[in-house]
Design an enzyme around this catalytic site. Structure first.
Site, PDB file in Angstrom:
ATOM      1  N   SER A 112     -72.254 -15.808 -13.368  1.00  7.54           N
ATOM      2  CA  SER A 112     -73.550 -15.894 -14.058  1.00  7.54           C
ATOM      3  C   SER A 112     -73.668 -14.854 -15.168  1.00  7.54           C
ATOM      4  CB  SER A 112     -74.688 -15.675 -13.059  1.00  7.54           C
ATOM      5  OG  SER A 112     -74.749 -16.711 -12.123  1.00  7.54           O
ATOM      6  N   HIS A 153     -74.266 -20.849 -16.654  1.00  6.87           N
ATOM      7  CA  HIS A 153     -72.961 -21.460 -16.405  1.00  6.87           C
ATOM      8  C   HIS A 153     -72.814 -22.656 -17.340  1.00  6.87           C
ATOM      9  CE1 HIS A 153     -71.939 -19.393 -12.492  1.00  6.87           C
ATOM     10  NE2 HIS A 153     -73.225 -19.087 -12.634  1.00  6.87           N
ATOM     11  N   HIS A 202     -70.988 -23.894  -7.018  1.00  5.65           N
ATOM     12  CA  HIS A 202     -71.465 -23.120  -5.875  1.00  5.65           C
ATOM     13  C   HIS A 202     -71.703 -24.028  -4.668  1.00  5.65           C
ATOM     14  CE1 HIS A 202     -72.710 -20.804  -9.459  1.00  5.65           C
ATOM     15  NE2 HIS A 202     -72.547 -19.729  -8.701  1.00  5.65           N
ATOM     16  N   TYR A 219     -74.121 -23.674  -2.668  1.00  8.10           N
ATOM     17  CA  TYR A 219     -75.554 -23.951  -2.566  1.00  8.10           C
ATOM     18  C   TYR A 219     -76.021 -25.101  -3.451  1.00  8.10           C
ATOM     19  CZ  TYR A 219     -76.185 -21.062  -6.826  1.00  8.10           C
ATOM     20  OH  TYR A 219     -76.106 -20.537  -8.103  1.00  8.10           O
ATOM     21  N   GLU A 220     -75.192 -25.503  -4.398  1.00 12.18           N
ATOM     22  CA  GLU A 220     -75.541 -26.662  -5.223  1.00 12.18           C
ATOM     23  C   GLU A 220     -75.352 -27.972  -4.461  1.00 12.18           C
ATOM     24  OE1 GLU A 220     -74.353 -26.176  -9.642  1.00 12.18           O
ATOM     25  OE2 GLU A 220     -73.024 -24.793  -8.580  1.00 12.18           O
ATOM     26  N   ALA A 226     -71.901 -12.091 -10.674  1.00 12.16           N
ATOM     27  CA  ALA A 226     -73.070 -11.211 -10.678  1.00 12.16           C
ATOM     28  C   ALA A 226     -73.481 -11.027  -9.226  1.00 12.16           C
ATOM     29  CB  ALA A 226     -74.201 -11.828 -11.482  1.00 12.16           C
ATOM     30  N   MET A 275     -73.368 -15.078  -4.044  1.00  6.28           N
ATOM     31  CA  MET A 275     -73.348 -16.444  -3.508  1.00  6.28           C
ATOM     32  C   MET A 275     -72.108 -17.219  -3.938  1.00  6.28           C
ATOM     33  SD  MET A 275     -77.351 -17.242  -4.363  1.00  6.28           S
ATOM     34  CE  MET A 275     -78.617 -16.007  -4.007  1.00  6.28           C
ATOM     35  N   SER A 276     -71.003 -16.533  -4.163  1.00 13.21           N
ATOM     36  CA  SER A 276     -69.804 -17.205  -4.667  1.00 13.21           C
ATOM     37  C   SER A 276     -68.562 -16.418  -4.253  1.00 13.21           C
ATOM     38  CB  SER A 276     -69.875 -17.313  -6.197  1.00 13.21           C
ATOM     39  OG  SER A 276     -69.812 -16.015  -6.786  1.00 13.21           O
ATOM     40  N   ASN A 310     -78.618  -6.416 -10.074  1.00 10.68           N
ATOM     41  CA  ASN A 310     -79.885  -5.930  -9.532  1.00 10.68           C
ATOM     42  C   ASN A 310     -79.579  -5.240  -8.195  1.00 10.68           C
ATOM     43  OD1 ASN A 310     -79.603  -9.100  -8.957  1.00 10.68           O
ATOM     44  ND2 ASN A 310     -80.425  -8.100  -7.129  1.00 10.68           N
ATOM     45  N   HIS A 330     -83.606 -14.677 -11.068  1.00 15.84           N
ATOM     46  CA  HIS A 330     -82.371 -14.982 -11.787  1.00 15.84           C
ATOM     47  C   HIS A 330     -82.454 -14.495 -13.227  1.00 15.84           C
ATOM     48  CE1 HIS A 330     -78.535 -16.967 -12.295  1.00 15.84           C
ATOM     49  NE2 HIS A 330     -78.979 -17.654 -13.328  1.00 15.84           N
TER      50      HIS A 330
END
Length: 266
Positions: A24, A55, A77, A79-80, A107, A205-206, A229, A241
């Site tokens: 990201s 992306h 991802h 989560y997609e 990220a 998350m990746s 963050n 995000h």
């Protein structure tokens, strides 16, 4: 025509030697590639679309610092809603194309309270909190062994070169353990405390599925996180995000400089 054959049909020069997965806000590196061949994911057989802001959803193949690279400008991802097979498909295609090195970026939220937003972190190891593994199911012997060794998921030798490159440039490069979770919700403060207790320094998350597939296929891996963050509960502020994208923009120059130095050294 499969994905490997389609990509080969689009190549205009030597086959790429190093694979790059750009997370990201970090796809800007692909804009530095010279004589690029750009292939949208939607044109590649078997590739899904990348649906997340930051992306672009395309492969960029060309020359970077004298090396031929294949960059994923955006990733897929879990989560997609994509299966682990689809999430890791680009890594398998890289292996089929003969690439032996993978540089993966992301990220991530900082768990280690010594970190600050905007830091870069060399990933020394990871913790899989996805609740699954991309190698579950029938093993594909042409990819790798049934029970691959993960004692050095991230190359120590390549990591040492990256750390030296950062020192030479005066870039602060943290080191730590990346925790991979499913998302898409950010972690709760209690979950962050748990992950810190488990030994995590950053969470995202990746990355974990791709690295598992890469090591299964015998690739040498280097991982770099942009601490976009601080994770929930460390600072008294909500997570968004947009904040991730803003931070990666601020750290862009250090990121570009470091990764280009790493690529130039091979």
């Amino acid at each position: 025509m499969n994905a490997k054959e389609y990509i080969e049909s689009r190549l205009e020069g030597p086959k790429p030697e190093i694979g790059l997965i750009l997370g990201s806000g970090l796809g800007v590196l692909a804009d530095e590639i010279e004589s690029p061949v750009v292939i949208p994911y939607k044109d590649i057989p078997g590739f899904p679309a990348s649906t997340v802001a930051g992306h672009k959803g395309q492969l960029v193949i060309g020359t970077l610092e004298g090396r031929t690279v294949l960059a994923m400008q955006g990733r897929f991802h879990f989560y997609e809603g994509y299966s682990m097979d689809l999430v890791t498909k680009p890594v398998r295609v890289m292996q089929e194309l003969g690439m032996e090195k993978l540089l993966v970026t992301n990220a991530a939220g900082g768990i280690n309270e010594a970190f600050e937003a905007g830091n870069l972190m060399l990933i020394t190891d990871h913790i899989n909190q996805f609740g699954t593994n991309p190698l579950i199911g029938e093993n594909q012997d042409e990819h790798g062994p049934r029970f691959p060794d993960m004692s050095e998921a991230y190359s120590r030798a390549w990591g040492s070169k990256a750390a030296a490159a950062a020192r030479n440039r005066g870039i602060t490069l943290r080191e730590g353990v990346y925790v991979g979770t499913t998302g898409p919700s950010y972690e709760t403060p209690a979950e962050v405390r748990m992950l810190r207790t488990l030994g995590g320094d950053a969470v995202g998350m990746s990355t974990v599925p791709e690295v598992v597939a890469a090591k299964h296929g015998g690739m040498e891996v280097l991982g770099i996180s942009c601490i976009s963050n601080m994770a929930a509960g460390i600072l008294d502020q909500p997570l968004t995000h947009d904040e991730v994208m803003e931070t990666t923009e601020k750290v862009k120059q250090d990121f570009l400089t470091l990764v280009k130095d790493i690529i130039s050294q091979g």
